[in-house]
Design a protein around this motif. Structure first.
Motif, PDB file in Angstrom:
ATOM      1  N   PHE A  41      36.267  44.287  33.420  1.00  0.00           N
ATOM      2  CA  PHE A  41      37.160  45.023  33.050  1.00  0.00           C
ATOM      3  C   PHE A  41      36.973  46.567  33.488  1.00  0.00           C
ATOM      4  CE2 PHE A  41      37.561  48.464  29.388  1.00  0.00           C
ATOM      5  CZ  PHE A  41      39.005  48.101  29.242  1.00  0.00           C
ATOM      6  N   GLU A  42      35.831  47.176  33.594  1.00  0.00           N
ATOM      7  CA  GLU A  42      35.736  48.245  34.390  1.00  0.00           C
ATOM      8  C   GLU A  42      36.446  48.553  35.483  1.00  0.00           C
ATOM      9  OE1 GLU A  42      32.079  50.708  32.320  1.00  0.00           O
ATOM     10  OE2 GLU A  42      31.523  48.777  33.710  1.00  0.00           O
ATOM     11  N   ASP A  43      36.300  47.642  36.419  1.00  0.00           N
ATOM     12  CA  ASP A  43      36.687  47.286  37.665  1.00  0.00           C
ATOM     13  C   ASP A  43      38.190  47.412  37.716  1.00  0.00           C
ATOM     14  OD1 ASP A  43      34.176  47.053  39.121  1.00  0.00           O
ATOM     15  OD2 ASP A  43      34.232  44.918  39.366  1.00  0.00           O
ATOM     16  N   TYR A  44      38.733  46.682  36.768  1.00  0.00           N
ATOM     17  CA  TYR A  44      40.200  46.766  36.881  1.00  0.00           C
ATOM     18  C   TYR A  44      40.634  48.307  36.300  1.00  0.00           C
ATOM     19  CZ  TYR A  44      40.509  41.611  36.817  1.00  0.00           C
ATOM     20  OH  TYR A  44      40.651  40.417  36.848  1.00  0.00           O
ATOM     21  N   CYS A  45      40.234  48.705  35.466  1.00  0.00           N
ATOM     22  CA  CYS A  45      40.318  50.346  34.997  1.00  0.00           C
ATOM     23  C   CYS A  45      40.177  51.254  36.069  1.00  0.00           C
ATOM     24  CB  CYS A  45      39.418  50.818  33.867  1.00  0.00           C
ATOM     25  SG  CYS A  45      39.677  49.800  32.380  1.00  0.00           S
ATOM     26  N   ARG A  46      39.543  50.985  37.062  1.00  0.00           N
ATOM     27  CA  ARG A  46      39.533  51.793  38.258  1.00  0.00           C
ATOM     28  C   ARG A  46      40.699  52.131  39.032  1.00  0.00           C
ATOM     29  NH1 ARG A  46      36.755  50.531  42.823  1.00  0.00           N
ATOM     30  NH2 ARG A  46      36.735  48.320  42.179  1.00  0.00           N
ATOM     31  N   PHE A  47      41.661  51.193  39.006  1.00  0.00           N
ATOM     32  CA  PHE A  47      42.730  51.175  39.746  1.00  0.00           C
ATOM     33  C   PHE A  47      44.166  51.745  39.077  1.00  0.00           C
ATOM     34  CE2 PHE A  47      40.337  47.645  41.295  1.00  0.00           C
ATOM     35  CZ  PHE A  47      40.727  47.989  42.834  1.00  0.00           C
ATOM     36  N   SER A  48      44.042  51.522  37.408  1.00  0.00           N
ATOM     37  CA  SER A  48      45.077  51.981  36.788  1.00  0.00           C
ATOM     38  C   SER A  48      44.730  52.430  35.120  1.00  0.00           C
ATOM     39  CB  SER A  48      46.212  51.148  36.700  1.00  0.00           C
ATOM     40  OG  SER A  48      47.193  51.273  35.716  1.00  0.00           O
ATOM     41  N   PRO A  49      45.165  53.250  34.600  1.00  0.00           N
ATOM     42  CA  PRO A  49      45.025  53.337  33.199  1.00  0.00           C
ATOM     43  C   PRO A  49      45.638  52.175  32.543  1.00  0.00           C
ATOM     44  CG  PRO A  49      46.488  55.078  33.983  1.00  0.00           C
ATOM     45  CD  PRO A  49      45.822  54.274  35.030  1.00  0.00           C
ATOM     46  N   ILE A  50      45.135  51.855  31.302  1.00  0.00           N
ATOM     47  CA  ILE A  50      45.663  50.613  30.635  1.00  0.00           C
ATOM     48  C   ILE A  50      46.353  51.056  29.229  1.00  0.00           C
ATOM     49  CG2 ILE A  50      43.879  49.002  31.648  1.00  0.00           C
ATOM     50  CD1 ILE A  50      42.742  49.177  28.799  1.00  0.00           C
ATOM     51  N   LEU A 145      51.323  46.732  39.195  1.00  0.00           N
ATOM     52  CA  LEU A 145      50.122  46.760  39.973  1.00  0.00           C
ATOM     53  C   LEU A 145      49.640  44.954  39.918  1.00  0.00           C
ATOM     54  CD1 LEU A 145      47.935  49.760  39.713  1.00  0.00           C
ATOM     55  CD2 LEU A 145      49.633  49.191  41.262  1.00  0.00           C
ATOM     56  N   LEU A 146      49.417  44.347  40.824  1.00  0.00           N
ATOM     57  CA  LEU A 146      48.889  43.292  40.767  1.00  0.00           C
ATOM     58  C   LEU A 146      47.302  43.580  41.357  1.00  0.00           C
ATOM     59  CD1 LEU A 146      48.205  39.914  40.920  1.00  0.00           C
ATOM     60  CD2 LEU A 146      49.446  40.160  43.132  1.00  0.00           C
ATOM     61  N   ILE A 147      46.267  43.236  40.684  1.00  0.00           N
ATOM     62  CA  ILE A 147      44.877  43.498  41.104  1.00  0.00           C
ATOM     63  C   ILE A 147      44.054  42.175  40.959  1.00  0.00           C
ATOM     64  CG2 ILE A 147      42.796  44.784  40.406  1.00  0.00           C
ATOM     65  CD1 ILE A 147      44.751  46.721  38.904  1.00  0.00           C
ATOM     66  N   ALA A 148      43.768  41.801  42.074  1.00  0.00           N
ATOM     67  CA  ALA A 148      42.957  40.383  42.069  1.00  0.00           C
ATOM     68  C   ALA A 148      41.843  40.571  43.040  1.00  0.00           C
ATOM     69  CB  ALA A 148      43.903  39.346  42.659  1.00  0.00           C
ATOM     70  N   LYS A 149      40.640  39.969  42.498  1.00  0.00           N
ATOM     71  CA  LYS A 149      39.425  39.808  43.184  1.00  0.00           C
ATOM     72  C   LYS A 149      39.463  38.141  43.777  1.00  0.00           C
ATOM     73  CE  LYS A 149      34.679  40.678  43.330  1.00  0.00           C
ATOM     74  NZ  LYS A 149      33.713  41.579  42.740  1.00  0.00           N
ATOM     75  N   ALA A 242      38.855  42.479  46.994  1.00  0.00           N
ATOM     76  CA  ALA A 242      39.840  42.844  45.978  1.00  0.00           C
ATOM     77  C   ALA A 242      41.036  43.551  46.189  1.00  0.00           C
ATOM     78  CB  ALA A 242      38.395  43.596  44.953  1.00  0.00           C
ATOM     79  N   VAL A 243      42.026  43.201  45.817  1.00  0.00           N
ATOM     80  CA  VAL A 243      43.273  43.748  46.223  1.00  0.00           C
ATOM     81  C   VAL A 243      44.065  44.239  45.255  1.00  0.00           C
ATOM     82  CG1 VAL A 243      45.317  42.989  47.708  1.00  0.00           C
ATOM     83  CG2 VAL A 243      43.321  41.438  47.665  1.00  0.00           C
ATOM     84  N   CYS A 244      44.629  45.430  45.474  1.00  0.00           N
ATOM     85  CA  CYS A 244      45.410  46.343  44.576  1.00  0.00           C
ATOM     86  C   CYS A 244      46.716  46.387  45.280  1.00  0.00           C
ATOM     87  CB  CYS A 244      44.864  47.416  43.941  1.00  0.00           C
ATOM     88  SG  CYS A 244      45.955  48.475  43.014  1.00  0.00           S
ATOM     89  N   ALA A 245      47.805  45.399  44.764  1.00  0.00           N
ATOM     90  CA  ALA A 245      49.040  45.671  45.183  1.00  0.00           C
ATOM     91  C   ALA A 245      50.064  46.131  44.489  1.00  0.00           C
ATOM     92  CB  ALA A 245      49.467  44.370  45.680  1.00  0.00           C
ATOM     93  N   GLU A 246      51.139  46.941  44.789  1.00  0.00           N
ATOM     94  CA  GLU A 246      52.037  47.426  43.841  1.00  0.00           C
ATOM     95  C   GLU A 246      53.444  46.782  44.217  1.00  0.00           C
ATOM     96  OE1 GLU A 246      52.260  51.520  44.600  1.00  0.00           O
ATOM     97  OE2 GLU A 246      54.191  51.779  43.569  1.00  0.00           O
ATOM     98  N   LYS A 247      54.194  46.556  43.285  1.00  0.00           N
ATOM     99  CA  LYS A 247      55.423  45.794  43.433  1.00  0.00           C
ATOM    100  C   LYS A 247      56.349  46.929  43.810  1.00  0.00           C
ATOM    101  CE  LYS A 247      59.513  43.707  40.850  1.00  0.00           C
ATOM    102  NZ  LYS A 247      59.592  43.031  39.891  1.00  0.00           N
TER     103      LYS A 247
END
Ligand code: SAM
Length: 249
Positions: A41-50, A145-149, A242-247
């Motif tokens: 969860f913390e890893d995901y939060c690095r990419f965007s506020p939720i 954002l699509l965030i996938a490990k 670990a990819v962070c991709a933006e539509k």
């Protein structure tokens, strides 16, 4: 791998009741471990506020905890989708998370419904990766954002204690690999780092970041692993991304 044994196991898993029975004994990764789930969860939060976001998780396995943390931290809604039923209706109801099953092709959601899609070590198991990436693009809002490990290793090699087998799945032609694995949870689609990045870019995403982990063992063993010589060095040694991709708008 003993090929005939793998083929027979795969054939047996094609029977619904065998697959359901086997699922009771599966380890899906985080296995509802709260500490590990919080780290993810913390890893995901690095990419965007939720806060205020609509979030979809693809392939939660047995773990709804990651989304429960997101709800507790102010996400507007959290939904999860899986191809196999690891979570009971009762468990999903208690969490307040919408849990849906899908056929691995269409995602059962409206277009432009989510701000964030999260996925932890599930994309390597997608039977139809291109379709799923297109579907992710469809259900995300513009700028979402699509965030996938993504774990690029051969899952059957884990626990063997033999690091040279990390990418053994790449030894086999596709038809034989599918015959051995298609119905099984250890199936991996074998896409490499460059192929994931290319697929995402072709299907409407911009890559914001891609963190990659490499296998030092494979790097050292590379001259002795001829089935990896068809790949670039990067693809031959990268074990996780670990990819962070933006539509794109
Ligand atoms: C290795 S488990 C990971 C589970 C969880 N994310 C974790 O880290 O513990 C992979 C999960 O992806 C799911 N899965 C595979 N293909 C899928 C698809 N096309 N759509 C949604 N889920 C999928 C599997 O059923 C399984 O629950």
């Amino acid at each position: 791998m003993v090929i005939p044994k793998e083929i027979i196991q795969n054939w047996l898993m094609g029977f619904g009741w065998v697959a359901r029975l086997a699922r009771r004994y599966h380890s899906t990764g985080l296995n509802a471990d709260q500490v590990q789930a919080y780290k993810v969860f913390e890893d995901y939060c690095r990419f965007s506020p939720i806060k205020g976001k609509d979030i979809l998780e693809i392939g939660p396995g047995q773990t709804l905890e990651v989304l429960e943390y997101a709800m507790a931290e102010g996400a507007r809604s959290c939904m999860a989708v899986d191809v196999a039923e690891y979570i009971s209706e009762e468990r999903a109801r208690r969490s307040g998370i919408t849990y849906r099953l899908c056929d691995g092709k269409a995602l059962p959601f409206e277009s432009e419904q989510f701000d964030l899609i999260w996925s932890h070590t599930a994309f390597e198991h997608l039977r139809f990766p291109e379709t799923t990436v297109v579907e992710c693009c469809r259900v995300l809002r513009k700028g979402g954002l699509l965030i996938a490990k993504i774990d690029l290793g051969d899952h059957s090699s884990y626990g063997s204690g033999d690091p040279s087998r990390l990418f053994e799945c790449l030894k086999y032609p596709r038809w034989l690999w599918d015959l051995m694995k298609w119905n099984r949870s250890s199936y991996v689609n074998r896409l490499r780092k460059s192929e994931w990045l290319q697929l995402l870019q072709q299907k409407g995403f911009r890559i914001r970041s891609c963190q990659a982990w490499e296998s030092q063992e494979i790097e050292a063993l590379l001259p002795r692993l001829p089935y990896l010589h068809a790949y670039s060095r990067d693809d031959a040694v990268t074990s996780t991304i670990a990819v962070c991709a933006e539509k794109l708008p």
